[in-house]
Design an enzyme around this catalytic site. Structure first.
Site, PDB file in Angstrom:
ATOM      1  N   PHE A 113     -46.794   8.731  49.341  1.00 42.05           N
ATOM      2  CA  PHE A 113     -45.616   9.212  50.042  1.00 42.05           C
ATOM      3  C   PHE A 113     -45.824   9.120  51.560  1.00 42.05           C
ATOM      4  O   PHE A 113     -46.848   9.548  52.077  1.00 42.05           O
ATOM      5  CB  PHE A 113     -45.324  10.671  49.646  1.00 42.05           C
ATOM      6  N   GLN A 114     -44.871   8.569  52.248  1.00 38.53           N
ATOM      7  CA  GLN A 114     -44.911   8.357  53.702  1.00 38.53           C
ATOM      8  C   GLN A 114     -46.135   7.558  54.140  1.00 38.53           C
ATOM      9  O   GLN A 114     -46.653   7.743  55.238  1.00 38.53           O
ATOM     10  CB  GLN A 114     -44.823   9.685  54.458  1.00 38.53           C
ATOM     11  N   LYS A 163     -55.254  11.969  57.429  1.00 36.05           N
ATOM     12  CA  LYS A 163     -55.207  13.425  57.442  1.00 36.05           C
ATOM     13  C   LYS A 163     -56.587  14.037  57.164  1.00 36.05           C
ATOM     14  O   LYS A 163     -56.960  15.044  57.769  1.00 36.05           O
ATOM     15  CB  LYS A 163     -54.184  13.919  56.417  1.00 36.05           C
TER      16      LYS A 163
END
Lengths: 587, 177
Positions: A113-114, A163
């Site tokens: 996702f993204q 991240k």
């Protein structure tokens, strides 16, 4: 040594690089950095309304302050939304550092996702980019990125941080402890620059019809550089013309300044370029908007080209004396060589050259027919200039007719006051750029000269301006058309105005009010002065909707496919059909 | 010069083959940067070869064969130099004293009637048979690209082949200090 998290290292690196302003928009993949941002007070973050606004604001900030613009956005759509801005910044040499979040490393390549291949997508539109996989390399990457963004020909650099790296613990290194290998930074590789400088001054001193062709490189080289260029222009007594990006290097009021050259440049500037025998290009790159038809570009001149980027030499136009280096450094050398040799240009030659130029000036290529009922766009800019010239003013623009009219009728006395998207021609640039310029110069008057088409491309940033109480002024020349598209359709496509009329424009006054800004409107020439006055005196963001002549064309113009000496001055002069057909192919 | 329809000044100059070596930091994406510069600016790549050459310093050598006028190749060289991880760019067209070589691996579809003749040609070109677990006939030939071209054209006349080539690499033959 104490270990820090990746996101803390990001903040520490920014602080140590002297950053106090960041433009951004949060999202899943940058939450740790936003969390670290929350816990500190050194860096102020400006929340935009779309990522494109963040990077254009950073550009406006950088161009008006000679600092580096910093952008912080998330992965995926956050990153893809800044691609236009990155391309804009690389085309116009704006120093930018972009931080993008990335999905955690174990998800990279899984179409998470993204997720997007940010470094892959941005490779051609950055000077350099990084995907940081090891938290211990993070500070080194940051310090190198800031160096690269500003070094040599400035440009955008992007740092993509997964991240998990933002969470991981690692060591921070200070900028002064980092060594960057020489090959990774710009070094002028031409050894005999000094000989070239001597050759150049000799050539200029022997010229009969010299001209300076001054570009944005002079502005990027710093304020001192513009002063030096002015000094050298004065020493030689030669005329000087500036590119769109170079406006302000020489004061518009200076008697040697011929104003802008190129497609919508001054008649006298273009003809002087065509007829000159020695051309001194300082920090410009022979862009197609400037040269027109290449095989007829300044056919009888010897060309000196000073550029910091070796790859710009002989790219479009073959030059006789290339000098690779920083404008400030090279022009300093040119001045001392000129003085040392006691050079001067023969008075009788220079007099007859100026006589010729003054004859071209008499054509008065910027004259336009005024009208008592309809506001002429040219008049609107002239009036705006009259009321703002004695203030500390920055002008940004969008792209199109209004941009060219602003370049022609607004007279810039200083460098760095004119912030426009030149190379890429990005509609929607002006308002976010104005926001950036206002943040960098809180006391100044910042005006975005806009068109009704362009302003709608990033209108959401009005909300940013209101949130941070940035009293930017949006001066819309509203003709209900995409004016430049309409003009080309009129001149080259038989007046078939395919999709260039703006049906259902918003009521810009109400639009401004809905954003909690001020909306003003002028429909008649006699209302203009008051509207401008009210706009300037307001301490809030203002949208001034100026209803201008709908079908006014921007002249003078070198139509594409034509040469400098084939300028069209008004609607009555039409291009011959052969070069028209050829010109149609071009952009 | 560029290929814009603003007819440029030097389009009638002869286009020549150039072998360019680019020494780069061996970091992720470096090949994409170099190759992307070629495709993005409309230059041609005729062959490409990449390998790490200095393991300790993580340096790779990218060898590219391209063709273009001297002006175009000069721009290619300068553009390559703007790429951050690029250490140096060498255009071997400028240097008479360079040694060039390429490697090809050739699978021969041998049959009884062409076996003898095929081996003879391989022998003439000093192609070396490579033993393999399947006992098929695979030859390795090294040398200049012209020599490999000529070998292929000779052997193809009598035997069906399958071929892979490395593309040329080059090194300066000047005496080092």
């Amino acid at each position: 040594m104490e270990k820090l998290s990746g996101s803390e290292i990001v903040i520490k690196s920014l602080i140590d690089q002297g950053v106090d302003t960041v433009f951004g928009y949060p999202g899943g993949a940058v939450l740790p950095i936003y969390d670290s941002l929350f816990k500190q007070n050194s860096i102020k973050h400006f929340l935009v309304r779309q990522e494109a606004g963040a990077i254009h604001a950073a550009e406006g900030y950088a161009k008006s302050s000679s600092k580096i613009g910093v952008v912080l956005v998330t992965s995926g759509p956050g990153a893809t939304n800044i691609v236009t801005g990155l391309t804009d910044a690389i085309m116009d040499s704006v120093p930018i550092v972009c931080i993008t979040g990335q999905v955690p490393q174990h998800l990279i390549g899984s179409d998470a996702f993204q997720e997007c291949d940010t470094t892959g997508i941005t490779r051609p539109c950055t000077k350099h980019n990084y995907l940081v996989k090891d938290v211990n390399q993070l500070s080194e990457v940051f310090h190198e990125a800031f160096k690269i963004a500003k070094n040599g020909k400035p440009g955008p650099v992007l740092i993509d941080i997964p991240k998990d790296v933002q969470f991981a613990l690692g060591h921070y290194k200070k900028p002064e402890t980092i060594t960057i290998q020489n090959h990774r930074l710009f070094q002028p590789k031409i050894i005999n620059n000094d000989n070239k400088v001597e050759e150049a001054t000799k050539l200029i001193s022997e010229s009969r019809k010299p001209i300076f062709y001054i570009g944005g490189g002079c502005i990027n080289s710093g304020n001192d550089a513009s002063d030096l260029v002015r000094e050298f222009v004065k020493l030689t007594g030669a005329p000087a013309t500036m590119t769109l990006m170079g406006l302000g290097v020489c004061a518009a009021s200076n008697s040697q300044s011929l104003g802008m050259l190129g497609m919508h440049g001054m008649y006298e500037a273009n003809l002087a370029m065509h007829e000159c025998d020695v051309m001194i290009n300082i920090g410009a790159r022979f862009d197609d908007r400037v040269t027109g038809r290449l095989d007829a570009f300044s056919p009888n001149s010897k060309k000196i080209h000073i550029d910091i980027e070796a790859s710009n030499i002989n790219k479009n136009v073959k030059v006789d004396i290339p000098i690779v280096g920083d404008v400030k450094q090279i022009v300093t050398k040119l001045i001392s060589s000129w003085k040392k040799n006691n050079y001067s240009i023969d008075k009788s030659y220079s007099n007859s050259w100026w006589e010729k130029i003054n004859k071209w000036k008499k054509i008065d290529c910027l004259s336009f027919e005024n009208n008592s009922d309809i506001i002429k766009p040219q008049l609107a800019i002239k009036k705006l200039f009259e009321q703002t010239k004695n203030k500390d003013t920055f002008i940004t623009t969008e792209v199109g007719q209004h941009q060219m009219w602003a370049a022609q009728y607004y007279k810039f006395e200083k460098p760095n006051r004119w912030i426009t998207s030149g190379g890429l021609g990005t509609m929607g640039f002006g308002m976010p750029a104005a926001i950036g310029a206002q943040i960098a110069n809180p006391e100044a008057l910042v005006i975005d000269i806009a068109g009704d088409g362009s302003i709608l491309m990033n209108i959401q940033e009005m909300s940013t301006a209101v949130q941070y109480r940035l009293p930017i002024k949006i001066f819309i020349l509203n003709n209900e058309y995409m004016g430049m598209v309409r003009q080309w359709q009129e001149l080259l496509h038989g007046g078939r105005y395919s999709e260039s009329y703006m049906d259902s424009l918003p009521d810009f006054v109400k639009l401004a009010e809905s954003f909690k800004g001020i909306g003003l409107r002028a429909k008649k020439p006699e209302e203009l002065d008051n509207v401008i006055k009210e706009m300037i005196n307001s301490d809030k963001p203002v949208i001034a909707d100026i209803w201008v002549d709908k079908e006014e064309n921007c002249f003078p113009m070198i139509q594409s496919g034509s040469a400098h000496n084939e300028m069209v001055l008004n609607n009555k002069m039409k291009q011959d059909s052969k070069s028209k057909e050829k010109g149609k192919i071009l952009v | 010069m560029n290929k814009s329809v603003y007819s440029s000044q030097t389009t009638d100059k002869p286009s020549k083959r150039h072998l360019i070596t680019v020494l780069v930091d061996n970091e992720p994406g470096v090949l994409a940067r170099v190759v992307g510069m070629f495709s993005g600016r409309g230059y041609n790549i005729d062959s490409l070869n990449v390998a790490e050459v200095v393991t300790n310093d993580h340096l790779s050598c990218i060898t590219i064969v391209t063709h273009g006028t001297d002006e175009v190749v000069d721009l290619i060289r300068k553009q390559l130099n703007t790429i951050v991880p690029v250490h140096s760019v060498n255009d071997f067209q400028d240097q008479e004293s360079a040694v060039e070589a390429e490697v090809a691996l050739v699978y021969l579809y041998l049959e009884e009637n062409n076996k003898k003749e095929s081996y003879k040609i391989c022998d003439i070109y000093r192609a070396r048979k490579i033993e393999n677990e399947n006992n098929t006939t695979i030859f390795e030939i090294a040398g200049t690209s012209e020599r490999i071209d000529s070998f292929i054209s000779d052997i193809e006349k009598i035997c069906k082949i399958e071929i892979v080539r490395s593309g040329p690499i080059a090194i300066s033959s000047l005496l080092r200090e």
